[in-house]
Design an enzyme around this catalytic site. Sequence first.
Site, short mmCIF file in Angstrom:
data_model
loop_
_atom_site.label_atom_id
_atom_site.label_comp_id
_atom_site.label_asym_id
_atom_site.label_seq_id
_atom_site.Cartn_x
_atom_site.Cartn_y
_atom_site.Cartn_z
N SER A 43 7.70 3.14 0.36
CA SER A 43 6.77 3.33 -0.86
C SER A 43 6.17 3.65 -1.93
O SER A 43 6.44 2.53 -2.67
CB SER A 43 5.74 3.54 0.67
OG SER A 43 4.43 2.96 -0.08
N SER A 63 1.14 -1.06 0.27
CA SER A 63 -0.07 0.31 -0.11
C SER A 63 1.05 1.14 -0.22
O SER A 63 1.96 1.31 0.22
CB SER A 63 -0.96 0.02 1.10
OG SER A 63 -1.49 1.04 1.10
N GLU A 64 0.62 2.23 -0.47
CA GLU A 64 1.67 3.32 -0.88
C GLU A 64 1.58 3.69 0.25
O GLU A 64 2.64 4.75 -0.17
CB GLU A 64 0.74 4.16 -2.09
CG GLU A 64 -0.38 5.35 -1.82
CD GLU A 64 -0.88 5.65 -3.32
OE1 GLU A 64 -1.28 6.39 -3.00
OE2 GLU A 64 -1.51 4.44 -3.72
N ASN A 65 0.98 4.32 0.71
CA ASN A 65 1.24 4.82 2.55
C ASN A 65 1.93 3.85 3.27
O ASN A 65 1.86 4.45 4.31
CB ASN A 65 -0.45 5.44 3.14
CG ASN A 65 -0.95 3.74 3.52
OD1 ASN A 65 -0.89 2.21 3.11
ND2 ASN A 65 -1.68 3.65 4.96
#
Length: 218
Positions: free
Chosen positions: A89, A47-49
Amino acid sequence: MKRYSREQMAERVARDIPEGAYVNLGIGLPTTVANFLPPEREVFLQSENGLLGMGPAPAPGEEDEDLINAGKQAVTLLTGGAYFHHADSFAMMRGGHLDICVLGAFQVSGKGDLANWHTGAPDAIPAVGGAMDLAIGAKQVFVMMEHQTRSGEPKLVENCSYALTGIGCVSRIYTDLAVIDVTEGGLRVREIVPGMTFEDLQKVTSAVLLPPVEGAQA
């Protein structure tokens, strides 16, 4: 007209994610794919977070408000999973370290252009987020979307009329009516929902479609 349900679409996408793949699931409908990955198949969800090693959604009442994906939905973390800085990320995403990303879309063109962040509506809040990084950074881009808008307009078009997220980046499209590959020759239909003909599918699609290859394996 028979259509695949959202759960059936998610299960179909999950079938095409291979063992050992590093995968980002975009905000919205694509996040449901996590619930259909076989537990015996090792897939690394990012997940990009700043998460790697996400599992399916938690059971009701077992949510951890500090453990969320980029869409602010509660997620689980599998054994060996990790969370880290947002910048790290994005380095994964931009550096070509993801095998597949699954994104939603407002439109996909016949050349595989992707428009998924802004419709141009005056009250819409433009927020491309990490979609542009994923679109050009992942080795394969799968799009998961309804085949038509709520008003019946085609979302597979010859040329996108909305602002682009990425050019020629889409590899495969999963809709509630079909599975379609983006090839050098155009949009090649792989599968059609049972009961629908290729001709009927073309009628609800603006982009020119190529029929399934006879004898091809789904």
